[in-house]
Design an enzyme around this catalytic site. Structure first.
Site, short mmCIF file in Angstrom:
data_model
loop_
_atom_site.label_atom_id
_atom_site.label_comp_id
_atom_site.label_asym_id
_atom_site.label_seq_id
_atom_site.Cartn_x
_atom_site.Cartn_y
_atom_site.Cartn_z
CB ILE A 3 -12.75 -3.55 -2.36
CG1 ILE A 3 -12.60 -2.82 -3.69
CG2 ILE A 3 -14.22 -3.70 -1.98
CD1 ILE A 3 -13.26 -3.53 -4.87
N GLY A 4 -9.74 -1.92 -1.64
CA GLY A 4 -8.30 -2.11 -1.83
C GLY A 4 -7.56 -0.85 -2.16
CG PHE A 56 0.29 5.55 -9.05
CD1 PHE A 56 1.28 6.32 -8.48
CD2 PHE A 56 0.66 4.56 -9.95
CE1 PHE A 56 2.61 6.14 -8.82
CE2 PHE A 56 1.99 4.37 -10.30
CZ PHE A 56 2.97 5.16 -9.72
CB ILE A 84 -9.76 -0.22 -5.60
CG1 ILE A 84 -8.47 0.02 -6.39
CG2 ILE A 84 -10.79 -0.94 -6.48
CD1 ILE A 84 -7.68 -1.22 -6.69
CE LYS A 137 -5.39 1.94 -9.39
NZ LYS A 137 -4.41 1.03 -10.04
CG ASP A 163 3.99 -3.63 -7.80
OD1 ASP A 163 4.80 -4.23 -7.07
OD2 ASP A 163 3.09 -2.89 -7.36
#
Length: 328
Positions: free
Chosen positions: A25-26, A30, A33, A48, A138
């Site tokens: 999903i992403g 680093f 996910i 993650k 970020d």
């Protein structure tokens, strides 16, 4: 992907401990996910993953920071952290789509009302992280996500892989100013200081947020697409951001956005931003335009229109089928 599947007999299903991987999903700073299902209780979670051989492992730090920030509104819960032969794994609350996903869903443009409602929550999330003595470093649309279920109107701040403590409460000291650092963050939204390699402070998270808000209103930023060697690209981006006055960048939009950027660019290194004043400026604009903070964002309106259209089409199809049956 994660080594050999577990012994459930299916080559198509991959597990990490009791977690059945559903889909990716992403991407985090680093690690990747994945959505997964905890087969002990059926709960869906996000995993993650970070390679155990990473040069600068960050996932355990991120897990501990989430736990530290847990009391804040809009901070996702983390459930577990463990290490497998190939991966470090963090198990966390499954959230809804990121703001970048929703921006694309809305044809890459948000209305002023939606941007202002998001701004209220985004400033609050960043302020909370700063109150806990950390910088995010970020700030970008991908690192904010909406909740799900009863929390689908609540905004979450995510991905603390680049976070850094800026204040030592034991010593009562702010980190010192320095330069010569590598650029930290995502260049498109990074502050001018970040692009120039200066030590970052609270002002830089706030400046980056300003670029995110303008990105949502404009659909793009004028420095997107600059190319060249990485070190030269950052210099070019810094020059471009410095050369475009906030009034020009925000042309066609309320003056509050240019004022926001001007203010953030002029905050001293160690000074605390006036979060309340920034929120109040946007709130006054919101009220002046007679908007209602009803939690109805652009994606809700678009989805409602699509649902209505689908229902109408279904009704037409059902009516045609009924007519055809009667004719036959």
């Amino acid at each position: 992907m994660f080594g050999q599947p577990t012994s459930n007999g299916s080559e198509d299903v991959v597990y990490i401990r009791q977690y059945r991987i559903i889909n990716k999903i992403g991407n985090g700073t680093f690690g990747d996910i994945f959505m997964a299902e905890d087969e002990t209780d059926g709960r869906r979670v996000a995993l993650k993953l970070e390679h155990t051989g990473a040069n600068h492992p960050q996932l355990l730090f991120e897990f501990k920071l989430y736990k530290f920030l847990l009391s804040g509104i809009g901070i996702p819960r983390v459930y577990d952290y463990f290490t497998e032969p190939k991966y470090n794994v963090m198990v966390m609350e499954l959230l809804g789509p990121s703001l970048e996903d929703l921006f694309n869903y809305c044809s890459r443009r948000f209305s002023l009302k939606t941007v202002l409602m998001l701004a209220f929550q985004m400033i609050e999330r960043i302020e909370f992280v700063h109150q806990k003595s950390f910088l995010h470093r970020d700030i970008k649309p991908d690192n904010f996500a909406m909740g799900v279920g009863n929390y689908n109107n609540q905004l979450y701040i995510i991905d603390f892989g680049l976070a850094k403590r800026y204040y030592d409460s034991a010593l009562n000291e702010h980190i010192p100013f320095k330069w010569g650092n590598r650029m930290t963050g995502t260049a498109r939204y990074a502050s001018i200081n970040a692009l120039l390699g200066f030590e970052l402070a609270r002002r830089d998270d706030m400046e980056a947020l300003g670029y995110v808000l303008i990105y949502f209103l404009r659909g793009s930023l004028p420095w997107q697409g600059l190319s060249g060697p990485k070190h030269q690209k950052y210099e070019m981006l810094a020059e471009k951001k410095q050369s475009i006055k906030p009034e020009e960048l925000c042309k066609g939009f309320p003056d509050e956005f240019a004022s926001y950027l001007i203010y953030c660019r002029n905050i001293r290194f160690e000074k605390q931003p006036n979060y309340l004043g920034l929120r109040r400026s946007f709130s006054d604009l919101f009220n002046r335009l007679k908007y209602v903070n009803d939690g109805v964002y652009d994606w809700h309106t678009i989805q409602s229109i699509k649902d209505q259209s689908n229902n109408e089409n279904k009704a037409i199809d059902d009516e045609e089928e009924a007519d055809e049956s009667a004719y036959n």
